[in-house]
Design a protein around this motif. Structure first.
Motif, PDB file in Angstrom:
ATOM      1  N   UNK A 242       0.653  -1.175  -0.015  1.00 29.78           N
ATOM      2  CA  UNK A 242      -0.041  -0.016  -0.149  1.00 29.78           C
ATOM      3  C   UNK A 242       0.677   1.135  -0.023  1.00 29.78           C
ATOM      4  N   UNK A 243       0.183   2.095  -0.657  1.00 23.54           N
ATOM      5  CA  UNK A 243       1.062   3.696  -1.345  1.00 23.54           C
ATOM      6  C   UNK A 243       2.194   3.647  -2.047  1.00 23.54           C
ATOM      7  N   UNK A 244       3.160   2.905  -2.115  1.00 19.69           N
ATOM      8  CA  UNK A 244       4.215   2.276  -3.132  1.00 19.69           C
ATOM      9  C   UNK A 244       3.357   3.150  -4.811  1.00 19.69           C
ATOM     10  N   UNK A 245       2.550   2.091  -5.284  1.00 14.22           N
ATOM     11  CA  UNK A 245       1.654   3.126  -6.659  1.00 14.22           C
ATOM     12  C   UNK A 245       1.626   4.484  -6.598  1.00 14.22           C
ATOM     13  N   UNK A 246       1.185   4.841  -5.198  1.00 12.30           N
ATOM     14  CA  UNK A 246      -0.075   5.696  -5.314  1.00 12.30           C
ATOM     15  C   UNK A 246       1.867   7.325  -5.268  1.00 12.30           C
ATOM     16  N   UNK A 247       2.579   6.411  -4.359  1.00  6.52           N
ATOM     17  CA  UNK A 247       3.460   7.364  -5.074  1.00  6.52           C
ATOM     18  C   UNK A 247       4.060   7.889  -6.223  1.00  6.52           C
ATOM     19  N   UNK A 248       4.112   6.566  -6.834  1.00  6.19           N
ATOM     20  CA  UNK A 248       4.793   7.013  -7.919  1.00  6.19           C
ATOM     21  C   UNK A 248       4.722   7.583  -8.958  1.00  6.19           C
ATOM     22  N   UNK A 249       2.528   7.651  -9.072  1.00  9.58           N
ATOM     23  CA  UNK A 249       2.080   8.278 -10.186  1.00  9.58           C
ATOM     24  C   UNK A 249       1.718   9.662  -9.370  1.00  9.58           C
ATOM     25  N   UNK A 250       1.756  10.349  -7.768  1.00 10.08           N
ATOM     26  CA  UNK A 250       2.174  11.312  -7.383  1.00 10.08           C
ATOM     27  C   UNK A 250       3.294  11.904  -8.459  1.00 10.08           C
ATOM     28  N   UNK A 251       4.391  11.287  -8.421  1.00  4.91           N
ATOM     29  CA  UNK A 251       5.791  11.796  -9.159  1.00  4.91           C
ATOM     30  C   UNK A 251       5.297  12.340 -10.423  1.00  4.91           C
ATOM     31  N   UNK A 252       4.663  11.096 -10.729  1.00  5.40           N
ATOM     32  CA  UNK A 252       4.975  11.342 -12.497  1.00  5.40           C
ATOM     33  C   UNK A 252       3.728  12.687 -13.222  1.00  5.40           C
ATOM     34  N   UNK A 253       2.800  12.804 -12.386  1.00  6.88           N
ATOM     35  CA  UNK A 253       1.179  14.127 -12.187  1.00  6.88           C
ATOM     36  C   UNK A 253       2.414  15.303 -11.910  1.00  6.88           C
ATOM     37  N   UNK A 254       3.192  15.367 -10.828  1.00  4.90           N
ATOM     38  CA  UNK A 254       4.682  16.524 -10.485  1.00  4.90           C
ATOM     39  C   UNK A 254       5.216  16.982 -11.729  1.00  4.90           C
TER      40      UNK A 254
END
Length: 516
Positions: A242-254
């Motif tokens: 939990x949280x790893x994919x969400x962090x990566x997608x957030x970094x891609x968006x930024x």
């Protein structure tokens, strides 16, 4: 059952021994030794029964554990099979950058219009790619949790004492949906394609796009694959804690937002300088001036026909990445300056010539390619018109020329000659408009004396001042007035790099502008 019986016997005997009539019982036929033997036997039976029961429990526990491990192994194998069958489709090609613009023929109607077309197309590229980046960012907008779904996975575990490896208990995590994972794959291919498109002609844009094709892209590719020693639940996209994919997608968006903002803020490219042929140049030894003139005339004729074919919609095969804007004809000059000026006036062509219609829309590609061809034709036509002077320069004559590195350099001679021409023309202007003549003389002085101007630019700017002087001397000549207007724009642009020239342009701009 045996354990229970033994315990009962022992308890009964102990109770009997504690009875007040125990002495009587003993004297009735039992000795103390017998009692002890009975008690010991009962305890022995109880211990054996306990050990048997313990072994049975352990066997049942191991059997249950083995069953669980077999079930997990079977589940892991099935998940791995489904994962192999559920691979994501390849990333889609992003297609060409689509730019708006005027009709091709209008965009290349002359050398000045052509160089503005080049700036329009090249300058519009990062802006359009910025819009594309923002569209990709919108698909990954927060909250990123909406882009993911729950998933299950098994992780291999090891018993170091027994050197066994088995699948641990089922765990829960998350993964992006297949649609989102496919969109990210498409986005990364888009970033790579756009980076290739702008890499040479827009270095700063290339640097921005590199943030999407480097470590961040590798993180996504690594996360997408099921890690060693792990089995996912067969959806084709790896499940992470939990949280790893969400962090990566957030970094891609930024990163996408940063790229979009950075591309939109890039400065507009400078207008290519409008170059003129040198007043003097020499042919290489053993090169015939007549042959050079004939070759150049034929090249201009053939190129003009190819250009017209392209303008009518039939793109010539000759106009490709290997096309040379001078057809190699200028190689017959020993004077490097004549080639340098063409290269400076058509800077960027070697990169633009490599673009394909799957990178940039056909209309924009035609506009920018033919714009370079138009500029080259205009310059080479000037060279052809001055061939008589070049033949004269190349003929044996008295005096000497300065030679540096095998190239004939006429900088001082050309500068002085151009200044004399300006002074001669201004004599005609002074009798009619002393203020205008004074302004042009001040402009000429500033160009000659400004220490911040490169020598090659100084020479070109004096040609522009000469154009202004000639238009001032013959105000009724529409063509000369048009050239003078372009010349003043070029001098004003160059003034951004020279303080002395900038002061002069500012001081006399109103006087000079009245010519137009």
């Amino acid at each position: 059952m045996g354990c229970a019986v033994a315990v009962v016997i022992v308890v009964v005997l102990i109770a009997a021994a504690a009875d007040s009539d125990v002495d009587h019982a003993v004297t009735g036929g039992f000795s103390v030794v017998v009692w002890i033997a009975l008690i010991g036997g009962g305890l022995w039976l109880a211990s054996k029964a306990y050990e048997k029961n313990k072994t049975a429990v352990a066997a049942n526990t191991n059997a249950a554990k083995d069953k669980t491990l077999r079930e997990r192994s079977s589940q892991a194998t099935e998940w791995q099979r489904k994962t192999r069958d559920a691979k994501l489709p390849p990333a889609q090609h992003p297609g060409p950058v689509e730019l708006s613009g005027s009709a091709v023929r209008e965009a290349v109607s002359g050398a000045d219009r052509a160089r503005r077309t080049i700036r329009e197309v090249v300058g519009a590229l990062p802006l359009r790619v910025s819009e594309e980046a923002r569209a990709h960012a919108e698909r990954l907008r927060p909250p990123v949790e909406r882009l993911c779904q729950p998933g299950r996975y098994l992780q291999e575990e090891e018993d170091w004492g027994r050197f066994n490896v088995w699948w641990g208990p089922e765990r829960t995590g998350s993964r992006p949906t297949r649609e989102v994972a496919g969109q990210v794959k498409d986005m990364l291919r888009w970033a790579s394609a756009r980076r290739t498109l702008v890499s040479d002609i827009h270095p700063e844009a290339e640097r921005l796009l590199a943030t999407l094709t480097g470590p961040l892209a590798q993180r996504f590719r690594d996360s997408l694959k099921t890690r060693y020693g792990r089995a996912d639940d067969g959806a084709g996209v790896a499940v992470l804690p939990p949280g790893e994919w969400e962090a990566l997608l957030g970094d891609l968006h930024a990163a996408l937002v940063a790229v979009a903002d950075g591309l939109a803020a890039l400065p507009r490219p400078k207008l290519l300088p409008l170059m003129h042929r040198p007043k003097e140049a020499r042919f290489k030894e053993h090169v015939s001036g007549e042959a050079m003139e004939q070759d150049l005339r034929e090249f201009l004729h053939d190129t003009a026909k190819l250009r017209e074919r392209a303008l009518t919609g039939s793109w010539p095969a000759e106009f490709d990445a290997g096309w040379r804007l001078d057809g190699g004809v200028l190689a017959g000059f020993v004077t490097e300056e004549i080639r340098r000026r063409l290269a400076k006036g058509t800077e960027g062509f070697p990169w633009v010539a490599q673009w394909k219609t799957d990178q940039l829309d056909g209309g924009s590609l035609a506009r920018v390619y033919l714009a370079y061809v138009t500029i080259a034709l205009d310059y080479l036509t000037e060279v052809l018109g001055n061939m008589a002077d070049y033949k004269r320069d190349s003929a044996p004559q008295s005096g000497h020329r300065i030679e540096i590195g095998g190239d004939v350099t006429h900088s001082n001679f050309i500068l002085n000659s151009t200044v004399r021409d300006i002074t001669t023309v201004l004599a005609q202007v002074a009798g009619r408009d002393d203020r205008l003549a004074e302004a042009i003389e001040a402009l000429s002085t500033a160009v000659r004396e400004d220490p911040e101007l490169p020598d090659d630019e100084r020479e070109e700017l004096l040609y522009h001042v000469k154009d202004i002087a000639e238009a001032a001397a013959e105000p009724g000549e529409k063509q000369k007035r048009g050239r003078a207007k372009l010349a003043l724009s070029a001098v004003t642009e160059a003034a951004k790099t020279g303080a002395q020239l900038a002061q002069t342009v500012t001081a006399w701009h109103d006087v000079l502008s009245k010519m137009f």
